[in-house]
Design a protein around this motif. Structure first.
Motif, PDB file in Angstrom:
ATOM      1  N   ILE A 171       0.867  -1.174   0.000  1.00  9.74           N
ATOM      2  CA  ILE A 171       0.000   0.000   0.000  1.00  9.74           C
ATOM      3  C   ILE A 171       0.903   1.224   0.000  1.00  9.74           C
ATOM      4  N   SER A 172       0.763   2.017  -1.058  1.00 13.56           N
ATOM      5  CA  SER A 172       1.673   3.135  -1.269  1.00 13.56           C
ATOM      6  C   SER A 172       0.899   4.444  -1.373  1.00 13.56           C
ATOM      7  N   HIS A 173       1.573   5.460  -1.900  1.00 15.70           N
ATOM      8  CA  HIS A 173       1.056   6.821  -1.920  1.00 15.70           C
ATOM      9  C   HIS A 173       1.209   7.420  -3.318  1.00 15.70           C
ATOM     10  N   GLY A 174       0.413   8.448  -3.597  1.00 17.11           N
ATOM     11  CA  GLY A 174       0.333   8.980  -4.950  1.00 17.11           C
ATOM     12  C   GLY A 174       1.656   9.479  -5.495  1.00 17.11           C
ATOM     13  N   ASN A 175       2.351  10.332  -4.741  1.00 19.41           N
ATOM     14  CA  ASN A 175       3.592  10.885  -5.258  1.00 19.41           C
ATOM     15  C   ASN A 175       4.697   9.839  -5.305  1.00 19.41           C
ATOM     16  N   THR A 176       4.650   8.889  -4.396  1.00 17.67           N
ATOM     17  CA  THR A 176       5.648   7.821  -4.433  1.00 17.67           C
ATOM     18  C   THR A 176       5.461   6.940  -5.655  1.00 17.67           C
TER      19      THR A 176
END
Length: 222
Positions: A171-176
């Motif tokens: 589970i990650s993030h948009g900018n990453t």
């Protein structure tokens, strides 16, 4: 070994809804954000995950729990939360309106928007310019950011539970996710489009290679 990493952007939060920078700060998932997580869970229900990772932010943890609870395979892995998987740290600009923050970062260099900074100077400059603009200098530089992110992928590569061909939930993030695409994607991807909340991006990771050559993009923003 080759690992199949299914990287999901967390569900929508209130900061996402209000167009505010959200790195290490936390905002709860909206109702749409819970639906984002459930939709990703249905999409990945048949994937036999051998490991599951997320950042130690509640938006990532809640998204991960909902995806894993929807999984239909026999063995659900224990979720590992770790700070290496956090989003970029925006320092003084955490929680600020995105357009105003990127203007503050880019204007001294003649660029008024995030996209203009990327087009003229490259994505790494968005981090370095924001750190320059931060009166406390707390925002992560490009080098600081990648050192931390590479540490997260090293945790996955060193996971003794994993074998060649295994599937990993991240589970990650948009900018990453966008940063990983800029670094590893070939031609044919529209990177002016940010990954949607709850979308799935798939990477193949060769753990025998150094990080700068380890990831191959299979699909983006699905």
């Amino acid at each position: 070994m080759l690992l199949h990493i299914h990287a999901v952007r967390h569900g929508q939060t209130y900061f996402n809804r209000y167009n505010r920078l959200q790195g290490w700060t936390n905002a709860p998932l909206t109702e749409d954000g819970l639906d984002d997580a459930d939709r990703a869970g249905r999409k990945l229900a048949g994937v036999p995950f051998r490991a599951a990772y997320c950042s130690d932010t509640t938006r990532a943890q809640e998204t991960a729990r909902r995806i894993l609870s929807a999984n239909l395979t026999p063995d659900r892995p224990e979720l590992v939360s770790d700070m290496h998987f956090r989003e970029q740290f925006y320092g003084y600009f955490e929680g600020q309106d995105m357009s105003l923050a990127w203007w503050a970062a880019g204007a001294p260099h003649g660029a008024k928007t995030y996209n203009e900074i990327v087009e003229r100077f490259g994505l790494g400059a968005t981090r370095d310019f924001l750190k320059e603009a931060d009166p406390f200098s707390d925002a992560e530089s490009d080098a600081e950011y990648w050192e931390r992110i590479e540490g997260g992928f090293a945790l996955i590569a060193g996971d003794g539970r994993l074998a060649d061909g295994d599937h990993v939930l991240l589970i990650s993030h948009g900018n990453t996710l966008l940063s990983l695409m800029h670094r590893f994607a070939g031609k044919g991807y529209d990177l002016s489009v940010r990954p949607a909340n709850g979308s799935v991006t798939v990477f193949d990771m060769d753990t025998d290679l150094p990080f700068e050559r380890a990831l191959t993009v299979v699909s983006y923003n699905q």
